[in-house]
Design a protein around this motif. Structure first.
Motif, PDB file in Angstrom:
ATOM      1  N   PHE A  70     -17.578 -13.591 -31.693  1.00 52.85           N
ATOM      2  CA  PHE A  70     -18.438 -12.404 -31.773  1.00 52.85           C
ATOM      3  C   PHE A  70     -18.981 -12.253 -33.184  1.00 52.85           C
ATOM      4  CE2 PHE A  70     -15.335 -11.896 -28.486  1.00 52.85           C
ATOM      5  CZ  PHE A  70     -16.063 -11.421 -27.418  1.00 52.85           C
ATOM      6  N   ARG A  71     -20.268 -11.863 -33.255  1.00 53.76           N
ATOM      7  CA  ARG A  71     -20.933 -11.615 -34.538  1.00 53.76           C
ATOM      8  C   ARG A  71     -21.412 -10.176 -34.593  1.00 53.76           C
ATOM      9  NH1 ARG A  71     -24.433 -17.010 -35.898  1.00 53.76           N
ATOM     10  NH2 ARG A  71     -22.589 -18.246 -36.344  1.00 53.76           N
ATOM     11  N   PRO A  72     -21.480  -9.614 -35.800  1.00 51.99           N
ATOM     12  CA  PRO A  72     -21.999  -8.244 -35.915  1.00 51.99           C
ATOM     13  C   PRO A  72     -23.522  -8.216 -35.735  1.00 51.99           C
ATOM     14  CG  PRO A  72     -21.467  -9.123 -38.086  1.00 51.99           C
ATOM     15  CD  PRO A  72     -21.054 -10.161 -37.090  1.00 51.99           C
ATOM     16  N   VAL A  73     -23.968  -7.358 -34.829  1.00 52.66           N
ATOM     17  CA  VAL A  73     -25.400  -7.180 -34.575  1.00 52.66           C
ATOM     18  C   VAL A  73     -25.654  -5.694 -34.344  1.00 52.66           C
ATOM     19  CG1 VAL A  73     -27.337  -7.708 -33.035  1.00 52.66           C
ATOM     20  CG2 VAL A  73     -25.617  -9.477 -33.507  1.00 52.66           C
ATOM     21  N   ASP A  74     -26.411  -5.079 -35.213  1.00 53.66           N
ATOM     22  CA  ASP A  74     -26.801  -3.674 -35.059  1.00 53.66           C
ATOM     23  C   ASP A  74     -25.620  -2.745 -34.774  1.00 53.66           C
ATOM     24  OD1 ASP A  74     -29.480  -4.378 -35.456  1.00 53.66           O
ATOM     25  OD2 ASP A  74     -29.779  -4.762 -33.312  1.00 53.66           O
ATOM     26  N   GLY A  75     -24.537  -2.923 -35.528  1.00 50.57           N
ATOM     27  CA  GLY A  75     -23.390  -2.028 -35.397  1.00 50.57           C
ATOM     28  C   GLY A  75     -22.421  -2.378 -34.283  1.00 50.57           C
ATOM     29  N   ARG A  76     -22.665  -3.461 -33.566  1.00 50.86           N
ATOM     30  CA  ARG A  76     -21.765  -3.905 -32.481  1.00 50.86           C
ATOM     31  C   ARG A  76     -21.352  -5.343 -32.762  1.00 50.86           C
ATOM     32  NH1 ARG A  76     -25.018  -4.636 -27.935  1.00 50.86           N
ATOM     33  NH2 ARG A  76     -23.120  -5.216 -26.846  1.00 50.86           N
ATOM     34  N   TRP A  77     -20.289  -5.772 -32.111  1.00 54.22           N
ATOM     35  CA  TRP A  77     -19.861  -7.163 -32.164  1.00 54.22           C
ATOM     36  C   TRP A  77     -20.225  -7.778 -30.819  1.00 54.22           C
ATOM     37  CZ3 TRP A  77     -17.864  -9.549 -36.468  1.00 54.22           C
ATOM     38  CH2 TRP A  77     -17.608  -8.705 -37.558  1.00 54.22           C
ATOM     39  N   VAL A  78     -21.110  -8.782 -30.847  1.00 53.04           N
ATOM     40  CA  VAL A  78     -21.623  -9.363 -29.611  1.00 53.04           C
ATOM     41  C   VAL A  78     -21.279 -10.848 -29.534  1.00 53.04           C
ATOM     42  CG1 VAL A  78     -23.495  -7.678 -29.377  1.00 53.04           C
ATOM     43  CG2 VAL A  78     -23.899  -9.797 -30.610  1.00 53.04           C
ATOM     44  N   GLY A  79     -21.056 -11.309 -28.296  1.00 47.97           N
ATOM     45  CA  GLY A  79     -20.705 -12.702 -28.063  1.00 47.97           C
ATOM     46  C   GLY A  79     -21.805 -13.648 -28.495  1.00 47.97           C
ATOM     47  N   THR A  80     -21.408 -14.729 -29.146  1.00 44.35           N
ATOM     48  CA  THR A  80     -22.386 -15.690 -29.641  1.00 44.35           C
ATOM     49  C   THR A  80     -23.005 -16.503 -28.512  1.00 44.35           C
ATOM     50  OG1 THR A  80     -20.655 -17.338 -30.054  1.00 44.35           O
ATOM     51  CG2 THR A  80     -21.264 -15.888 -31.893  1.00 44.35           C
ATOM     52  N   ARG A  81     -22.335 -16.610 -27.377  1.00 46.32           N
ATOM     53  CA  ARG A  81     -22.864 -17.387 -26.254  1.00 46.32           C
ATOM     54  C   ARG A  81     -23.690 -16.554 -25.294  1.00 46.32           C
ATOM     55  NH1 ARG A  81     -17.502 -20.435 -24.362  1.00 46.32           N
ATOM     56  NH2 ARG A  81     -16.568 -18.931 -25.740  1.00 46.32           N
TER      57      ARG A  81
END
Length: 106
Positions: A70-81
């Motif tokens: 997971f990477r940080p995106v706009d205040g959330r941690w989202v799956g890279t896949r």
């Protein structure tokens, strides 16, 4: 994002995870280990490991059903896949391993 910024962001998220685990009513134990590692253990002795990976700038989740990054995106941690939310994936994995519905609201 440099490594120091990432580590601060990841540490804050792991602190949030710890608070959510404290509030969880399921039969789990967890331990926070040095280096940004959280081990969650279930009654059946299975574990989920959540840790920060500074070099990749990701939080990693290892469960019986697989490994997730997971990477940080706009205040959330989202799956890279697949862009899945960290807490949705963690809740699903915890439910599978606990044998009961668990929902962590991140």
């Amino acid at each position: 994002m440099d490594e120091a910024d990432f580590n601060a962001l990841a540490e804050a998220e792991l602190d949030r995870l710890e608070r959510l685990l404290d509030a969880c009513t399921a039969e789990i134990d967890y331990e926070v280990k040095p280096g940004g590692i959280v081990e969650i253990e279930f009654e059946n002795a299975s574990k989920i490991i959540v840790n920060r990976h500074s070099a990749a700038r990701e939080i990693w989740l290892a469960a019986k059903s697989g490994g997730f990054h997971f990477r940080p995106v706009d205040g959330r941690w989202v799956g890279t896949r697949d862009g899945a939310d960290f807490y949705a994936v963690l809740s699903r994995c915890m439910s599978e391993q606990a044998g009961e519905a668990i929902s962590l609201a991140g």
